[in-house]
Motif scaffolding. Structure first.
Motif, mmCIF file in Angstrom:
data_model
loop_
_atom_site.group_PDB
_atom_site.id
_atom_site.type_symbol
_atom_site.label_atom_id
_atom_site.label_comp_id
_atom_site.label_asym_id
_atom_site.label_seq_id
_atom_site.Cartn_x
_atom_site.Cartn_y
_atom_site.Cartn_z
ATOM 1 N N VAL A 47 0.897 -1.111 0.003
ATOM 2 C CA VAL A 47 -0.051 -0.110 0.073
ATOM 3 C C VAL A 47 0.937 1.199 0.146
ATOM 4 C CG1 VAL A 47 -1.802 1.248 1.183
ATOM 5 C CG2 VAL A 47 -1.855 -1.210 1.310
ATOM 6 N N VAL A 48 0.531 2.307 -0.741
ATOM 7 C CA VAL A 48 1.260 3.493 -0.972
ATOM 8 C C VAL A 48 0.603 4.612 -0.452
ATOM 9 C CG1 VAL A 48 2.765 5.063 -2.381
ATOM 10 C CG2 VAL A 48 2.836 2.629 -2.864
ATOM 11 N N ILE A 49 0.941 5.537 0.626
ATOM 12 C CA ILE A 49 0.438 6.464 0.799
ATOM 13 C C ILE A 49 1.178 8.070 0.434
ATOM 14 C CG2 ILE A 49 -0.581 8.069 2.826
ATOM 15 C CD1 ILE A 49 -1.007 5.507 4.370
ATOM 16 N N THR A 50 0.225 8.840 -0.384
ATOM 17 C CA THR A 50 0.830 10.031 -0.952
ATOM 18 C C THR A 50 0.037 11.096 -0.745
ATOM 19 O OG1 THR A 50 2.541 10.694 -2.796
ATOM 20 C CG2 THR A 50 0.448 9.589 -3.293
ATOM 21 N N GLY A 51 0.354 12.338 -1.155
ATOM 22 C CA GLY A 51 -0.628 13.510 -1.396
ATOM 23 C C GLY A 51 -0.586 14.128 -2.659
ATOM 24 N N SER A 52 -1.510 14.847 -2.664
ATOM 25 C CA SER A 52 -1.755 15.700 -3.930
ATOM 26 C C SER A 52 -1.323 17.225 -3.828
ATOM 27 C CB SER A 52 -3.268 15.591 -4.330
ATOM 28 O OG SER A 52 -4.144 16.167 -3.128
ATOM 29 N N GLY A 53 -1.307 18.022 -4.978
ATOM 30 C CA GLY A 53 -1.060 19.239 -4.883
ATOM 31 C C GLY A 53 0.318 19.480 -4.271
ATOM 32 N N GLY A 54 1.440 18.941 -4.419
ATOM 33 C CA GLY A 54 2.660 19.061 -3.752
ATOM 34 C C GLY A 54 2.626 19.154 -2.295
ATOM 35 N N SER A 55 1.891 18.466 -1.849
ATOM 36 C CA SER A 55 2.237 18.307 -0.299
ATOM 37 C C SER A 55 1.636 16.899 0.441
ATOM 38 C CB SER A 55 1.029 19.224 0.719
ATOM 39 O OG SER A 55 1.424 20.595 0.425
ATOM 40 N N PHE A 56 2.613 16.430 1.311
ATOM 41 C CA PHE A 56 1.973 14.869 2.016
ATOM 42 C C PHE A 56 0.883 14.971 2.781
ATOM 43 C CE2 PHE A 56 2.889 11.569 4.706
ATOM 44 C CZ PHE A 56 2.820 10.505 4.006
ATOM 45 N N CYS A 57 1.233 15.643 3.844
ATOM 46 C CA CYS A 57 0.269 15.857 4.921
ATOM 47 C C CYS A 57 0.599 16.779 6.063
ATOM 48 C CB CYS A 57 -0.137 14.544 5.461
ATOM 49 S SG CYS A 57 -1.463 14.453 6.651
ATOM 50 N N ALA A 58 -0.095 17.756 6.091
ATOM 51 C CA ALA A 58 -0.153 18.473 7.445
ATOM 52 C C ALA A 58 -0.482 18.150 8.686
ATOM 53 C CB ALA A 58 -0.600 19.828 6.961
ATOM 54 N N GLY A 59 -1.118 16.833 8.939
ATOM 55 C CA GLY A 59 -1.810 16.376 10.074
ATOM 56 C C GLY A 59 -2.852 16.703 10.119
ATOM 57 N N GLY A 60 -3.604 16.853 11.605
ATOM 58 C CA GLY A 60 -4.865 16.936 11.737
ATOM 59 C C GLY A 60 -5.223 18.608 11.524
ATOM 60 N N ASN A 99 5.856 13.675 -1.069
ATOM 61 C CA ASN A 99 6.124 14.206 -2.130
ATOM 62 C C ASN A 99 6.066 15.830 -1.857
ATOM 63 O OD1 ASN A 99 3.254 14.045 -1.429
ATOM 64 N ND2 ASN A 99 2.509 15.178 -3.212
ATOM 65 N N GLY A 100 6.173 16.076 -0.421
ATOM 66 C CA GLY A 100 6.007 17.346 -0.068
ATOM 67 C C GLY A 100 6.339 17.491 1.356
ATOM 68 N N ALA A 101 5.740 18.697 2.104
ATOM 69 C CA ALA A 101 5.828 18.780 3.465
ATOM 70 C C ALA A 101 4.788 17.621 4.136
ATOM 71 C CB ALA A 101 5.184 20.151 3.944
ATOM 72 N N ALA A 102 5.555 16.995 5.226
ATOM 73 C CA ALA A 102 5.173 16.164 6.088
ATOM 74 C C ALA A 102 5.354 16.771 7.510
ATOM 75 C CB ALA A 102 5.842 14.732 6.009
ATOM 76 N N ALA A 103 4.418 17.366 7.924
ATOM 77 C CA ALA A 103 4.123 18.169 9.145
ATOM 78 C C ALA A 103 3.146 17.764 10.498
ATOM 79 C CB ALA A 103 4.021 19.652 8.912
ATOM 80 N N GLY A 104 3.597 17.841 11.560
ATOM 81 C CA GLY A 104 2.390 17.422 12.340
ATOM 82 C C GLY A 104 2.624 16.018 12.497
ATOM 83 N N GLY A 105 1.079 15.642 12.519
ATOM 84 C CA GLY A 105 0.571 14.395 12.384
ATOM 85 C C GLY A 105 0.948 13.766 10.958
ATOM 86 N N GLY A 106 1.265 14.898 10.120
ATOM 87 C CA GLY A 106 1.933 13.905 8.691
ATOM 88 C C GLY A 106 3.260 13.420 8.833
ATOM 89 N N ASN A 107 4.027 13.973 9.696
ATOM 90 C CA ASN A 107 5.398 13.309 10.144
ATOM 91 C C ASN A 107 5.109 12.210 10.988
ATOM 92 O OD1 ASN A 107 8.385 14.058 10.037
ATOM 93 N ND2 ASN A 107 7.868 13.491 12.149
ATOM 94 N N GLU A 108 4.135 12.254 11.818
ATOM 95 C CA GLU A 108 3.829 10.932 12.537
ATOM 96 C C GLU A 108 3.320 9.925 11.772
ATOM 97 O OE1 GLU A 108 2.610 11.594 16.902
ATOM 98 O OE2 GLU A 108 1.534 12.929 15.868
ATOM 99 N N ALA A 122 10.645 17.359 -0.585
ATOM 100 C CA ALA A 122 10.111 17.217 0.845
ATOM 101 C C ALA A 122 10.854 17.670 1.897
ATOM 102 C CB ALA A 122 9.717 15.679 1.029
ATOM 103 N N THR A 123 9.882 18.258 2.988
ATOM 104 C CA THR A 123 10.191 18.719 4.111
ATOM 105 C C THR A 123 9.520 17.645 5.186
ATOM 106 O OG1 THR A 123 8.597 20.509 4.400
ATOM 107 C CG2 THR A 123 10.887 20.889 3.485
ATOM 108 N N PHE A 124 10.153 17.879 6.536
ATOM 109 C CA PHE A 124 9.630 17.200 7.829
ATOM 110 C C PHE A 124 9.675 17.819 8.821
ATOM 111 C CE2 PHE A 124 11.224 14.273 4.549
ATOM 112 C CZ PHE A 124 10.306 13.216 4.245
ATOM 113 N N GLY A 125 9.009 17.462 9.912
ATOM 114 C CA GLY A 125 8.878 18.027 11.152
ATOM 115 C C GLY A 125 7.624 18.137 11.992
#
Length: 254
Positions: A47-60, A99-108, A122-125
């Motif tokens: 299974v692959v999880i990714t994001g759209s629009g140049g972002s991965f996931c900003a969490g909640g 594919n982009g920013a993984a922030a907060g819950g996105g990093n988790e 991509a960025t992380f934090g």
């Protein structure tokens, strides 16, 4: 607009978070949709999880946190934990294609995934204490096993942002590739998995959940403390400052 896009791609099921206007931050219904997609994946090799629009996931999603509703916040916290648990209990390896920013819950979410490949941009934090929250479902516990306790506390407490290359050096991701090679690289990883026994890959994955399972009490206790802090001045100020794009002005320590 569908919040979550599901695509069968060869031997893998791709789950694409699709709220680019909020950097793919999820609310409770969106988290539930991702969780549901993860539940029936036994016929795939990955299974692959990714994001759209140049972002991965900003969490909640933080939209309503400056005026939080107790019931909806409980629902968001619980849906986050159910999502991360679904990643861990999914019978197939779950790969984060960052594919982009993984922030907060996105990093988790990256922490919860079995494997992770990052685009060079991509960025992380973590963002918890910066926005009036705390990353108790992965970053304050399991991430320490992955990258070391001191590094994990740095991410969780200082809320810095890290490049893909730095995330790789710390051990948060397996590989960093040029942006235009991200999906091809993940497809190649899936192809590798198709040459292995699904039965024994599943055994290997579930056995590797030792530290995740050991952290379950930490998750529950942390979420309980977050629930008690709903509506606190710190939560309201953190959310308001985030939405207003300004530095937070938290109360001084009591």
């Amino acid at each position: 607009m569908n919040d979550v896009l599901i695509e069968e791609r060869g031997a893998a099921l791709w789950i694409r978070l699709n709220r680019p206007e909020r950097r793919n931050a999820y609310d409770a219904p969106m988290a539930a949709a991702i969780t549901e997609a993860l539940e029936d994946t036994s016929t795939y090799h990955a299974v692959v999880i990714t994001g759209s629009g140049g972002s991965f996931c900003a969490g909640g999603a933080l939209t309503n946190l400056s005026e939080p509703d107790m019931a909806s916040m409980r629902g968001l916290y619980r849906s986050s934990l159910r999502l991360f648990d679904a990643v861990r209990t999914c019978p197939r390896p779950v790969i984060a294609a960052v594919n982009g920013a993984a922030a907060g819950g996105g990093n988790e979410l990256v922490v919860a995934c079995d494997l992770a490949v990052a685009a060079r941009s991509a960025t992380f934090g973590q963002t918890g204490p910066k926005v009036g929250s705390s990353p108790v479902t992965g970053a304050t516990n399991v991430m320490g096993v992955q990258i070391g306790e001191k590094r994990a506390k740095e991410l969780a407490m200082l809320c810095r942002r890290y490049s893909a290359e730095r995330a790789y050096e710390m051990g948060l991701v397996n590989e960093v590739v040029d942006d235009d090679q991200l999906e091809a690289t993940v497809d190649g990883m899936v192809e590798e998995l198709t040459r292995l026994s699904p039965r024994y890959v599943e055994i290997t994955k579930i056995s590797s959940n030792l530290w995740w399972n050991a952290a379950r009490d930490s998750f529950s206790n942390g979420l309980g403390m977050l629930v008690q802090a709903i509506g606190s001045p710190d939560m309201r100020e953190g959310a308001a400052s985030f939405m207003e794009k300004r530095k937070p002005r938290f109360p001084d320590p009591a």
